[in-house]
Motif scaffolding. Sequence first.
Motif, PDB file in Angstrom:
ATOM      1  N   TYR A  60      -3.673   1.232   0.684  1.00  0.00           N
ATOM      2  CA  TYR A  60      -2.802   1.355   1.849  1.00  0.00           C
ATOM      3  C   TYR A  60      -2.609  -0.037   2.433  1.00  0.00           C
ATOM      4  N   LEU A  61      -1.411  -0.291   2.967  1.00  0.00           N
ATOM      5  CA  LEU A  61      -1.089  -1.623   3.463  1.00  0.00           C
ATOM      6  C   LEU A  61      -0.573  -1.584   4.889  1.00  0.00           C
ATOM      7  N   GLY A  62      -1.010  -2.548   5.683  1.00  0.00           N
ATOM      8  CA  GLY A  62      -0.431  -2.840   6.983  1.00  0.00           C
ATOM      9  C   GLY A  62       0.209  -4.211   6.857  1.00  0.00           C
ATOM     10  N   LEU A  63       1.528  -4.251   6.718  1.00  0.00           N
ATOM     11  CA  LEU A  63       2.252  -5.498   6.451  1.00  0.00           C
ATOM     12  C   LEU A  63       2.883  -5.999   7.744  1.00  0.00           C
ATOM     13  N   MET A  64       2.655  -7.270   8.036  1.00  0.00           N
ATOM     14  CA  MET A  64       3.193  -7.872   9.258  1.00  0.00           C
ATOM     15  C   MET A  64       4.085  -9.039   8.883  1.00  0.00           C
TER      16      MET A  64
END
Length: 175
Positions: A60-64
Motif C-alpha cells: 500500500y502506498l501513501g504518495l505525496m
Amino acid sequence: MAEIIKVYKEHLPSLRFIGKCYTNADRVGGFGHKWAEWFQKGWFEALGNLGGAPDIENGYLGLMRCDSSNFENTFEYWIGLFFPSDTSVPSGYDSIDLDGGPIGVCWIKGSEEDGSIYGMHDQCVVGFQESGMGNFKTDQENRVCFFERYNCPRFTGKDEQGRVILDYCVYLAEQ
C-alpha cells in the motif's frame, strides 16, 4: 522513538499509480481517517483485482507530491497502489503516470501506535543528502514526489519491541 536504519537507492520501471487524491483540506491531523475509509470501503481489494506491478517491492502506498515553494496550494496526498503503466484506471479512481528511474529509500523503524514513524520527512531528506541522493526529481509543475511504502512483511511484522519498518521514498533526478 523512530530511527532511520537503512538508506539506499533502487530503480523503478515506468509505473501507473492508481488511487485517490487528497489535499491539506482533507487533513484531520493527518490522513489516518482516509486510510480507515479505504479499508472500510474495500478500495484496496478492488484495486488488488487489477493484479499489481510485478518485479518491484510493492505494498500500500501513501504518495505525496508538492512544489515546496508553494506547499499549501500544491500539496497532494494520494492513497493507492503501483501498477504497470498500461493498466486501465477503474471508475472512481484517478492515476499518476510515473517515469522509470532511481528512487532513494529510507527504512524508518519505530512504533506505528505512537506515530513516531510518520514524522521523519526532514530526517529522511538529510539521510538522502548524506548518501549522495539529494537531487530530487521534479515534474513539469515543479513538484517533488515522495511516498510511504507499507511493505509486507517489514511493515506488517512487528519486532519484539512492537516496532515496524516503514519505507519512505523519493524520486531522484537522473545524474
